[in-house]
Design a protein around this motif. Structure first.
Motif, PDB file in Angstrom:
ATOM      1  N   TRP A  28       1.013  -1.341   0.000  1.00  0.00           N
ATOM      2  CA  TRP A  28      -0.425  -0.154  -0.308  1.00  0.00           C
ATOM      3  C   TRP A  28       0.770   1.324  -0.064  1.00  0.00           C
ATOM      4  CZ3 TRP A  28      -2.827  -3.297   4.341  1.00  0.00           C
ATOM      5  CH2 TRP A  28      -4.109  -3.404   3.231  1.00  0.00           C
ATOM      6  N   GLY A  29       1.760   1.072   0.583  1.00  0.00           N
ATOM      7  CA  GLY A  29       3.201   2.449   0.602  1.00  0.00           C
ATOM      8  C   GLY A  29       4.009   1.947  -0.594  1.00  0.00           C
ATOM      9  N   LEU A  30       5.585   2.266  -0.586  1.00  0.00           N
ATOM     10  CA  LEU A  30       6.129   1.783  -1.361  1.00  0.00           C
ATOM     11  C   LEU A  30       7.148   0.727  -0.561  1.00  0.00           C
ATOM     12  CD1 LEU A  30       7.310   5.082  -3.830  1.00  0.00           C
ATOM     13  CD2 LEU A  30       6.101   2.695  -3.714  1.00  0.00           C
ATOM     14  N   PRO A  31       7.712  -0.361  -1.197  1.00  0.00           N
ATOM     15  CA  PRO A  31       9.161  -1.324  -0.889  1.00  0.00           C
ATOM     16  C   PRO A  31      10.086   0.199  -0.672  1.00  0.00           C
ATOM     17  CG  PRO A  31       8.341  -1.616  -3.558  1.00  0.00           C
ATOM     18  CD  PRO A  31       7.615  -0.885  -2.788  1.00  0.00           C
ATOM     19  N   ASP A  32      10.532   0.491  -1.269  1.00  0.00           N
ATOM     20  CA  ASP A  32      11.146   1.382  -1.089  1.00  0.00           C
ATOM     21  C   ASP A  32      12.044   1.885   0.219  1.00  0.00           C
ATOM     22  OD1 ASP A  32      12.440   1.000  -4.821  1.00  0.00           O
ATOM     23  OD2 ASP A  32      10.605   1.176  -3.923  1.00  0.00           O
ATOM     24  N   PHE A  33      10.892   2.216   0.720  1.00  0.00           N
ATOM     25  CA  PHE A  33      11.261   2.987   2.564  1.00  0.00           C
ATOM     26  C   PHE A  33      10.601   1.581   3.695  1.00  0.00           C
ATOM     27  CE2 PHE A  33       8.963   5.840  -0.030  1.00  0.00           C
ATOM     28  CZ  PHE A  33       9.817   7.023  -0.929  1.00  0.00           C
ATOM     29  N   VAL A  34      11.038   0.609   2.604  1.00  0.00           N
ATOM     30  CA  VAL A  34      10.747  -0.575   4.452  1.00  0.00           C
ATOM     31  C   VAL A  34      11.992  -0.714   4.287  1.00  0.00           C
ATOM     32  CG1 VAL A  34       8.996  -2.630   4.758  1.00  0.00           C
ATOM     33  CG2 VAL A  34       8.225  -0.892   3.146  1.00  0.00           C
ATOM     34  N   MET A  35      12.410  -0.869   5.375  1.00  0.00           N
ATOM     35  CA  MET A  35      13.464  -1.658   5.283  1.00  0.00           C
ATOM     36  C   MET A  35      13.794  -3.403   6.552  1.00  0.00           C
ATOM     37  SD  MET A  35      15.420   0.567   4.163  1.00  0.00           S
ATOM     38  CE  MET A  35      14.655   2.340   3.267  1.00  0.00           C
ATOM     39  N   ALA A  36      13.901  -4.072   6.080  1.00  0.00           N
ATOM     40  CA  ALA A  36      14.037  -5.268   6.556  1.00  0.00           C
ATOM     41  C   ALA A  36      14.792  -5.132   7.906  1.00  0.00           C
ATOM     42  CB  ALA A  36      14.820  -6.036   5.655  1.00  0.00           C
ATOM     43  N   PRO A  37      14.176  -5.802   9.219  1.00  0.00           N
ATOM     44  CA  PRO A  37      15.598  -5.738  10.053  1.00  0.00           C
ATOM     45  C   PRO A  37      16.960  -6.535  10.178  1.00  0.00           C
ATOM     46  CG  PRO A  37      13.576  -7.167  10.700  1.00  0.00           C
ATOM     47  CD  PRO A  37      13.476  -6.944   8.854  1.00  0.00           C
ATOM     48  N   SER A  38      17.561  -5.490  10.926  1.00  0.00           N
ATOM     49  CA  SER A  38      18.923  -6.487  10.660  1.00  0.00           C
ATOM     50  C   SER A  38      19.825  -6.767  12.089  1.00  0.00           C
ATOM     51  CB  SER A  38      19.826  -5.256   9.365  1.00  0.00           C
ATOM     52  OG  SER A  38      19.717  -4.065  10.430  1.00  0.00           O
ATOM     53  N   VAL A  39      20.519  -7.460  11.112  1.00  0.00           N
ATOM     54  CA  VAL A  39      21.283  -8.430  12.437  1.00  0.00           C
ATOM     55  C   VAL A  39      23.060  -7.776  12.409  1.00  0.00           C
ATOM     56  CG1 VAL A  39      22.568 -10.276  14.071  1.00  0.00           C
ATOM     57  CG2 VAL A  39      19.642  -9.969  12.608  1.00  0.00           C
ATOM     58  N   ARG A  42      12.605  -3.748  -1.769  1.00  0.00           N
ATOM     59  CA  ARG A  42      13.204  -3.860  -3.291  1.00  0.00           C
ATOM     60  C   ARG A  42      14.230  -5.360  -2.920  1.00  0.00           C
ATOM     61  NH1 ARG A  42       9.702  -1.936  -6.816  1.00  0.00           N
ATOM     62  NH2 ARG A  42       9.018   0.116  -5.948  1.00  0.00           N
ATOM     63  N   GLY A  43      14.762  -5.051  -2.069  1.00  0.00           N
ATOM     64  CA  GLY A  43      16.308  -6.695  -1.898  1.00  0.00           C
ATOM     65  C   GLY A  43      18.123  -5.253  -2.376  1.00  0.00           C
ATOM     66  N   TYR A  44      17.817  -4.167  -2.284  1.00  0.00           N
ATOM     67  CA  TYR A  44      18.661  -3.121  -2.988  1.00  0.00           C
ATOM     68  C   TYR A  44      19.234  -2.997  -1.027  1.00  0.00           C
ATOM     69  CZ  TYR A  44      16.865  -2.165  -7.206  1.00  0.00           C
ATOM     70  OH  TYR A  44      16.502  -2.461  -8.536  1.00  0.00           O
ATOM     71  N   SER A  45      20.408  -2.401  -0.983  1.00  0.00           N
ATOM     72  CA  SER A  45      21.521  -2.298   0.104  1.00  0.00           C
ATOM     73  C   SER A  45      21.174  -0.594  -0.029  1.00  0.00           C
ATOM     74  CB  SER A  45      22.854  -2.554   0.574  1.00  0.00           C
ATOM     75  OG  SER A  45      23.286  -1.622   1.291  1.00  0.00           O
ATOM     76  N   VAL A  46      20.977   0.075   1.576  1.00  0.00           N
ATOM     77  CA  VAL A  46      20.511   1.148   1.501  1.00  0.00           C
ATOM     78  C   VAL A  46      21.531   1.754   2.786  1.00  0.00           C
ATOM     79  CG1 VAL A  46      18.657   3.203   1.926  1.00  0.00           C
ATOM     80  CG2 VAL A  46      18.560   1.311   0.240  1.00  0.00           C
ATOM     81  N   ARG A  47      22.032   3.174   2.790  1.00  0.00           N
ATOM     82  CA  ARG A  47      22.642   3.842   4.354  1.00  0.00           C
ATOM     83  C   ARG A  47      21.187   4.374   4.594  1.00  0.00           C
ATOM     84  NH1 ARG A  47      25.492   8.224   5.546  1.00  0.00           N
ATOM     85  NH2 ARG A  47      24.810   9.038   4.232  1.00  0.00           N
ATOM     86  N   ILE A  48      20.899   4.973   5.903  1.00  0.00           N
ATOM     87  CA  ILE A  48      19.929   5.141   6.761  1.00  0.00           C
ATOM     88  C   ILE A  48      21.043   6.125   7.732  1.00  0.00           C
ATOM     89  CG2 ILE A  48      18.579   4.986   8.852  1.00  0.00           C
ATOM     90  CD1 ILE A  48      17.417   3.331   5.986  1.00  0.00           C
ATOM     91  N   ASP A  49      20.921   7.301   7.450  1.00  0.00           N
ATOM     92  CA  ASP A  49      21.848   8.535   8.368  1.00  0.00           C
ATOM     93  C   ASP A  49      20.905   8.596   9.567  1.00  0.00           C
ATOM     94  OD1 ASP A  49      23.361  10.472   9.172  1.00  0.00           O
ATOM     95  OD2 ASP A  49      22.700  11.692   7.153  1.00  0.00           O
ATOM     96  N   GLY A  50      20.890   7.521  10.655  1.00  0.00           N
ATOM     97  CA  GLY A  50      20.247   7.768  11.278  1.00  0.00           C
ATOM     98  C   GLY A  50      20.268   9.267  12.228  1.00  0.00           C
ATOM     99  N   PRO A  51      21.269   9.740  12.583  1.00  0.00           N
ATOM    100  CA  PRO A  51      21.732  10.895  12.887  1.00  0.00           C
ATOM    101  C   PRO A  51      20.590  12.143  12.821  1.00  0.00           C
ATOM    102  CG  PRO A  51      24.112   9.892  13.181  1.00  0.00           C
ATOM    103  CD  PRO A  51      22.756   9.194  12.248  1.00  0.00           C
ATOM    104  N   ALA A  52      20.753  12.094  10.950  1.00  0.00           N
ATOM    105  CA  ALA A  52      19.421  13.277  10.679  1.00  0.00           C
ATOM    106  C   ALA A  52      18.259  12.922   9.852  1.00  0.00           C
ATOM    107  CB  ALA A  52      20.424  13.482   9.017  1.00  0.00           C
ATOM    108  N   ILE A  53      17.705  11.659  10.939  1.00  0.00           N
ATOM    109  CA  ILE A  53      16.177  11.526  11.193  1.00  0.00           C
ATOM    110  C   ILE A  53      15.597  11.561  11.797  1.00  0.00           C
ATOM    111  CG2 ILE A  53      14.893   9.700  10.518  1.00  0.00           C
ATOM    112  CD1 ILE A  53      16.758   8.054   8.161  1.00  0.00           C
ATOM    113  N   ASP A  54      14.333  12.229  11.980  1.00  0.00           N
ATOM    114  CA  ASP A  54      13.590  12.254  13.127  1.00  0.00           C
ATOM    115  C   ASP A  54      13.044  10.722  13.001  1.00  0.00           C
ATOM    116  OD1 ASP A  54      12.085  13.546  15.158  1.00  0.00           O
ATOM    117  OD2 ASP A  54      10.601  14.448  13.796  1.00  0.00           O
ATOM    118  N   TRP A  55      12.671  10.346  14.554  1.00  0.00           N
ATOM    119  CA  TRP A  55      12.078   9.335  14.642  1.00  0.00           C
ATOM    120  C   TRP A  55      11.039   9.058  15.942  1.00  0.00           C
ATOM    121  CZ3 TRP A  55      14.276   5.397  11.895  1.00  0.00           C
ATOM    122  CH2 TRP A  55      15.029   5.219  11.439  1.00  0.00           C
TER     123      TRP A  55
END
Length: 747
Positions: A367-378, A451-464
């Motif tokens: 219903w949204g876009l898969p590009d913005f959905v990050m799978a859990p990582s370890v 979509r299976g792409y590796s994406v860098r999440i810039d955590g400090p720059a994001i409002d959570w």
């Protein structure tokens, strides 16, 4: 896997198998009841025959034939459902050509026939890998030495032949295969020869199974014989066995095996495609609707009841409805029923917690876009420990959501016990969310998106913000959720309500914006839909903000819509709304290099920021523009249709255009148009941190797609020369101008 990806096809396959079992059971019953009769005749010269015939009980043959017909029909329906459900599953990714045409599984006995079926758009919308498999396994294809494919081809060939014969009125019957007939004669007679006949169909007339000759035969000499013959259920029309092992039962088993292999392969190929899937929710009305005009409701509301609701303070009411949530919503267009469906069914082959995580991600990715959905990582923690980064993230632009899912395993207990479990899980989820945010704020992390792409999440720059999702088969009613205290807001939701928000808004940007806007849990767990409609009502009453005068001077049209629409996204024009989603899919799946992935994520986030209330209008504009430009392309002329959206001085500007041709000149013209529109913002705003994104659609005529999609983005000062600015203004600033929009949240 078949059941998860293709529930209708799976059910039809089961029904076919059950029909085959019922045929075998009925056949055994008939045989035990004396269906086959045998006879022995010895002539005066010592020659004789062993014969048999079938004595059908009333309706017996017809009943067997109908069971067989049902089995064949279920197999065909299973194949057709594989195609139809594939098209549905990926309908959010591409626009169908000729949507009025039915989708079905094509099978033909020659290449021309197969191509004619494809020309009917029977597989339009299915995966290319699905189409390739169907073509490769057609019965007319030459054997290539692959035993599996050859078996599938034979199975489809049997189905094709049976279907034709059944339509012509052929009936199921019996097939006799003489194996070891025996003759015993009293002395002085001696068996001189015994020869079995060829296998063949048994009918109501006597059929010879074996011939024999006796020497020294005398009249009255006792002769006994055994047919030594297998009598099998058969569909004799066109049946020519290759050997003694080639029976009707084996052919039917092979046909079912072929269909099963298609189902397994379709499911596997679908599972290999990252991205969006069509989500089917339970709990909708019989027509699949969730937004129903009250005057057309089966509840038959009185005019007085509707008027009372419309005049109430909130214009919102909960309808007593066993098993699902139904709201009555008063809007400017009248009163509507909003059905909030049950949460989508969980995968049966996973444990409940894992299945809930997958369902939460699937809803957001579809219903949204898969590009913005990050799978859990370890990631590793210390020498021996590992740490999971949440149950997934949503990241769109500079806003993010940390998701934590708590699923109730086993059977629920008493109300007190379940209340305690939910409250305990919400507390635990809150602590996990805070731990995840601390990790994200400490530095960037790489995660895989939908979509299976590796994406860098810039955590400090994001409002959570955090979301604690409860998966419970029967959550406690009227459970008060305590206010959460901590540096990161945490919102408690049922999985049903998570899916409601995505189904309602159909935009990751909009859902993330909503969660940041509310910032805390609704007072009662499970009341998120009511809170949504309270905020939607406030949006509808909000006073529009001021529009930059420079836009109206150039012909822009001020518009205002609520950020939170009352009607579910696309309910006013599903085709137009889907058009925008397909456009976003085009952009998301554009071939780009790994180094461009993060910049592309920002471009996609900008496009997804288009307010939900404008998407249907934009979709209809694009559909109409493509139709016009396609007609102009056939006439050999170049035509343009353009529209610009800007929702405020700090928002990214979005431009959409359609052109009748894609050439170097039109690419350059589109780039110039976007640069001009971006430059014009400098009259009232500093361009240093502003971005404009443009999407160009151009019609295609190759039959593969309806259009090409071209994307440009520009940030900062475009540095137009005076000559460029003058030329661009003369070219693009016609009196018709473009449309300026203003959309702001309710204060």
């Amino acid at each position: 896997m078949i059941r998860e990806h293709y529930p209708r096809a799976w059910q039809h396959l089961r029904d076919a198998q059950q029909a085959k079992t019922a045929m075998a059971s009925l056949w055994s019953t008939l045989l035990r009841g004396g269906l086959v009769k045998e006879g022995v005749v010895t002539h005066a010269d010592g020659s004789g025959v062993i014969s048999a015939w079938v004595a059908w009980p009333p309706g017996g043959q017809a009943e067997l034939t109908e069971l067989f017909r049902g089995c064949v029909q279920e197999l065909w329906t299973c194949l057709d459902a594989l195609v139809a459900e594939s098209v549905e599953a990926f309908s959010v990714q591409q626009r169908l050509r000729r949507p009025e045409c039915p989708r079905f599984f094509p099978v033909a006995d020659c290449l021309d026939g197969f191509q004619a079926l494809l020309a009917e758009s029977c597989m339009d919308g299915a995966l290319r890998s699905h189409v390739a498999m169907v073509e490769d396994c057609q019965p007319f294809q030459d054997n290539n030495g692959d035993e599996v494919i050859d078996r599938i081809r034979r199975g489809l060939g049997y189905l094709l032949g049976w279907d034709t014969a059944l339509d012509a009125g052929a009936l199921v019957g019996a097939w006799a295969t003489p194996v070891e007939p025996q003759v015993h004669a009293a002395a002085p007679a001696v068996v001189e020869s015994l020869e079995a006949t060829a296998p063949g169909a048994l009918g109501e007339e006597e059929q010879v199974l074996a011939r024999y000759r006796l020497s020294s035969y005398q009249s009255g000499c006792a002769v006994n014989a055994q047919a030594g013959t297998y009598v099998d259920l058969c569909f004799a029309e066109g049946f020519v066995p290759e050997d003694a092992e080639d029976t009707f039962e084996r052919r039917l088993t092979l046909a079912i095996e072929a269909v099963t292999r298609f189902a397994v392969s379709f499911a596997w190929l679908s599972s290999q495609v990252p991205g969006s899937r069509h989500v089917l929710s339970a709990g909708r009305d019989d027509a699949g609707n969730t937004w129903i005009e009250a005057a057309r409701s089966s509840r038959r509301w009185s005019a007085e009841e509707l008027a009372a609701l419309a005049s109430s303070d909130l214009g919102l009411a909960r309808v007593p409805d066993a098993g699902r949530l139904t709201l009555m919503v008063s809007t400017a267009d009248g009163v509507y029923e909003r059905i909030v469906p049950h949460a989508t069914p969980l995968r049966s082959h996973d444990r409940r917690g894992t299945a809930a995580e997958i369902a939460v991600q699937d809803a957001a990715a579809t219903w949204g876009l898969p590009d913005f959905v990050m799978a859990p990582s370890v990631e590793r923690k210390g020498r021996r420990g590992v740490r999971e980064i949440s149950d997934g993230l949503l990241v769109v632009g500079d806003r993010g959501v940390v998701v934590q899912i708590k699923a109730r395993e086993g059977e629920p207990g008493t109300l007190e016990r379940e209340t305690s479990w939910v409250l305990k899980q919400l507390t635990a989820a809150g602590k996990q969310i805070h731990g995840t945010v601390r990790r994200l704020k400490a530095g960037s992390v790489r995660m895989a998106n939908g979509r299976g792409y590796s994406v860098r999440i810039d955590g400090p720059a994001i409002d959570w913000v955090g979301v604690a999702i409860i998966e419970h088969p029967d959550p406690p009613a009227e459970l008060t959720v305590a206010a959460h205290h901590g540096s990161t807001p945490v919102i408690a939701l049922l999985r049903r309500d998570w899916e409601f928000l995505f189904d309602q808004l159909r935009s990751t940007h909009a859902v993330v914006g909503y969660l940041h806007r509310v910032g805390t849990s609704a007072p009662v767990l499970g009341s998120e839909p009511e809170r949504y409609y309270e905020l939607a009502a406030a949006d509808a009453e909000a006073v529009p903000g001021e529009v930059d005068a420079s836009w109206t001077r150039r012909g822009g049209q001020p518009r205002s819509v609520p950020l939170l629409p009352a009607a579910p996204a696309g309910s006013d024009d599903d085709e137009a709304h889907t058009m925008v989603r397909i456009l976003l899919e085009d952009v998301a799946t554009s071939p780009i290099g790994p180094d461009e992935r993060e910049a592309w994520q920002r471009v996609l986030a900008s496009l997804d920021s288009l307010p939900v209330g404008y998407r249907t209008e934009l979709g209809r504009f694009l559909l109409d523009a493509l139709a016009v430009t396609a007609a102009e392309a056939e006439a050999g002329t170049t035509a343009w249709r353009m529209r610009t959206f800007i929702a405020g001085p700090a928002w990214d500007q979005l431009g959409f255009a359609a052109c009748s041709a894609l050439t170097e000149d039109t690419r350059a013209a589109f780039s110039a148009w976007l640069r001009l529109r971006h430059h014009e913002r400098s009259e009232s705003t500093d361009l240093a941190h502003l971005t404009s994104v443009g999407v160009l659609l151009t019609p295609r005529t190759d039959g593969y797609r309806e259009w090409d999609t071209t994307v440009h983005a520009i940030s900062g000062d475009p540095e137009l020369t005076d000559d460029e600015l003058s030329a661009y203004q003369d070219l693009f600033n016609a009196p018709s101008g473009q449309e300026a929009t203003d959309t702001r949240p309710t204060p």
